[in-house]
Design a protein around this motif. Structure first.
Motif, PDB file in Angstrom:
ATOM      1  N   GLU A  54       0.712  -1.346  -0.239  1.00 21.53           N
ATOM      2  CA  GLU A  54       0.099  -0.070  -0.082  1.00 21.53           C
ATOM      3  C   GLU A  54       0.883   1.277   0.091  1.00 21.53           C
ATOM      4  OE1 GLU A  54      -4.148   1.123   2.077  1.00 21.53           O
ATOM      5  OE2 GLU A  54      -2.207   1.261   3.476  1.00 21.53           O
ATOM      6  N   TYR A  55       1.559   1.497  -1.231  1.00 22.97           N
ATOM      7  CA  TYR A  55       2.451   2.614  -1.107  1.00 22.97           C
ATOM      8  C   TYR A  55       2.473   3.363  -2.635  1.00 22.97           C
ATOM      9  CZ  TYR A  55       5.546  -0.379  -4.112  1.00 22.97           C
ATOM     10  OH  TYR A  55       5.981  -1.114  -5.394  1.00 22.97           O
ATOM     11  N   LYS A  56       2.686   4.623  -2.489  1.00 16.35           N
ATOM     12  CA  LYS A  56       2.634   5.422  -3.772  1.00 16.35           C
ATOM     13  C   LYS A  56       3.807   5.276  -4.476  1.00 16.35           C
ATOM     14  CE  LYS A  56       1.759   8.841  -1.001  1.00 16.35           C
ATOM     15  NZ  LYS A  56       1.399  10.244  -0.705  1.00 16.35           N
ATOM     16  N   PRO A  57       3.997   4.651  -5.374  1.00 18.29           N
ATOM     17  CA  PRO A  57       4.995   4.799  -6.569  1.00 18.29           C
ATOM     18  C   PRO A  57       5.718   5.980  -6.734  1.00 18.29           C
ATOM     19  CG  PRO A  57       3.397   3.253  -7.301  1.00 18.29           C
ATOM     20  CD  PRO A  57       2.771   4.038  -6.437  1.00 18.29           C
ATOM     21  N   ALA A  58       7.035   6.163  -6.818  1.00 22.16           N
ATOM     22  CA  ALA A  58       7.615   7.312  -6.953  1.00 22.16           C
ATOM     23  C   ALA A  58       7.489   7.758  -8.402  1.00 22.16           C
ATOM     24  CB  ALA A  58       9.147   7.218  -6.497  1.00 22.16           C
ATOM     25  N   ALA A  59       7.410   6.814  -9.404  1.00 17.48           N
ATOM     26  CA  ALA A  59       7.231   7.252 -10.607  1.00 17.48           C
ATOM     27  C   ALA A  59       6.184   6.295 -11.021  1.00 17.48           C
ATOM     28  CB  ALA A  59       8.748   7.099 -11.297  1.00 17.48           C
ATOM     29  N   GLU A  60       6.546   5.513 -12.364  1.00 15.65           N
ATOM     30  CA  GLU A  60       5.580   4.391 -12.910  1.00 15.65           C
ATOM     31  C   GLU A  60       5.678   3.050 -12.264  1.00 15.65           C
ATOM     32  OE1 GLU A  60       4.737   1.221 -15.912  1.00 15.65           O
ATOM     33  OE2 GLU A  60       6.595   1.726 -15.159  1.00 15.65           O
ATOM     34  N   THR A  61       4.754   2.343 -11.874  1.00 13.14           N
ATOM     35  CA  THR A  61       4.567   1.459 -10.943  1.00 13.14           C
ATOM     36  C   THR A  61       5.846   0.311 -11.148  1.00 13.14           C
ATOM     37  OG1 THR A  61       2.517   1.800 -10.162  1.00 13.14           O
ATOM     38  CG2 THR A  61       3.461  -0.159  -9.633  1.00 13.14           C
ATOM     39  N   ALA A  62       5.772  -0.197 -12.479  1.00  9.36           N
ATOM     40  CA  ALA A  62       6.432  -1.480 -12.737  1.00  9.36           C
ATOM     41  C   ALA A  62       7.983  -0.975 -12.600  1.00  9.36           C
ATOM     42  CB  ALA A  62       6.390  -1.567 -14.011  1.00  9.36           C
ATOM     43  N   ALA A  63       8.459   0.385 -12.792  1.00  9.95           N
ATOM     44  CA  ALA A  63       9.754   0.694 -12.649  1.00  9.95           C
ATOM     45  C   ALA A  63      10.422   0.603 -11.424  1.00  9.95           C
ATOM     46  CB  ALA A  63       9.961   2.366 -13.264  1.00  9.95           C
ATOM     47  N   GLY A  64       9.423   0.488 -10.283  1.00 11.12           N
ATOM     48  CA  GLY A  64       9.882   0.543  -8.987  1.00 11.12           C
ATOM     49  C   GLY A  64       9.750  -0.733  -8.280  1.00 11.12           C
ATOM     50  N   LEU A  65       9.553  -1.938  -9.069  1.00 11.65           N
ATOM     51  CA  LEU A  65       9.135  -3.206  -8.347  1.00 11.65           C
ATOM     52  C   LEU A  65      10.424  -4.093  -8.063  1.00 11.65           C
ATOM     53  CD1 LEU A  65       6.103  -4.299 -10.202  1.00 11.65           C
ATOM     54  CD2 LEU A  65       6.428  -3.307  -8.011  1.00 11.65           C
ATOM     55  N   ARG A  66      11.815  -3.584  -8.607  1.00 10.92           N
ATOM     56  CA  ARG A  66      12.725  -4.240  -8.215  1.00 10.92           C
ATOM     57  C   ARG A  66      13.028  -4.825  -6.649  1.00 10.92           C
ATOM     58  NH1 ARG A  66      16.999  -5.243 -11.467  1.00 10.92           N
ATOM     59  NH2 ARG A  66      16.169  -3.487 -12.889  1.00 10.92           N
TER      60      ARG A  66
END
Length: 264
Positions: A243-255
């Protein structure tokens, strides 16, 4: 084993809501949660789950007038009838979606609340939770309450972990559990390991986000790999809601989630 659920109210918002199910599944999520399902027909949501092999993990009871700033009904004196209706409506969706857990948001105290007002809210909260827990028990489902930090949600009635345990004790329902959001806990009181261990016997669901900022869990002051490892050591077998707000596009932050089965 840590099982991650995508919160579709916050993740993948680059896509229309009903399209987020497929994108979440493609990213490796096997469960989903979101704030509210009520803008959609149960059959639409059921199809989105089935088409993508997803489990509905959690959603909230109707919160009152969200657009006007209301954040739940459970502790609001004079709104008991509306709260009971909200339980019935949530159960209608839970049955269609086979959702095991529902969260009843406590609601806000008035800005000028004195001790008498707080006591009135507490009494209403206890009575409403007893009713809701009884209704959910008949349906074989779990009722959750969540301490929410007052930085993000000023005036929220339930905001500390010990307060939540006291409410559980007073309600006395076996199917009433705590939704333990590590972000809210860190924002309010910190000491995450001690709070995690104290809450564990009462825990029904877990949520995560980076602190501060509520962005990806690998950004900020919380060592989430260590926290999630401790959660697994304690024997937690439920879902962990992202339950977080991605800093940019969601998929880019899934590492950050590849260790738990996500696709970066």
């Amino acid at each position: 084993m840590i099982r991650l659920a995508a919160n579709l109210s916050m993740l993948f918002t680059e896509h229309d809501f009903l399209d987020r199910f497929a994108v979440a599944a493609k990213a490796g999520f096997r469960g989903v949660e979101y704030l509210f399902p009520y803008a959609y027909e149960p059959r639409e949501l059921r199809a989105a789950l089935d088409d993508n092999g997803l489990t509905q993990v959690l959603f909230n009871l109707p919160p009152g007038n969200w657009e006007a700033g209301e954040r739940g009904l459970a502790s609001l004196p004079g709104r008991e009838s509306e709260f009971r209706d909200s339980v019935s409506e949530a159960l209608r969706y839970a049955e269609a979606l086979d959702c095991p857990s529902l969260h009843a948001m406590a609601g806000l105290l008035p800005a000028d609340a004195d001790e008498a007002t707080r006591e009135a809210h507490l009494a209403t909260y206890i009575d409403n939770l007893r009713h809701a827990a009884s209704e959910l028990a008949r349906a074989g489902r779990t009722l959750l309450i969540e301490p929410i930090n007052t930085h993000d949600m000023p005036g929220f009635f339930l905001n500390r972990q010990a307060q939540a345990r006291e409410v559980l004790e007073r309600v006395g329902a076996d199917n009433l559990r705590i939704q333990f959001d590590l972000y809210h806990c860190q924002m309010t009181e910190g000491n995450l390991f001690a709070n995690l261990e104290a809450q564990f016997p009462y825990m029904g669901h877990v949520q995560i986000a980076g602190v501060p900022g509520r962005h990806e869990p690998d950004v900020g002051e919380v060592n989430y790999p260590a926290v999630l490892e401790r959660l697994a050591e304690l024997g937690y077998d439920g879902w962990v809601g992202c339950e977080y707000k991605p800093a940019a596009e969601t998929a880019a932050g899934l590492r950050w989630g590849t260790a738990y089965g996500l696709q970066a």
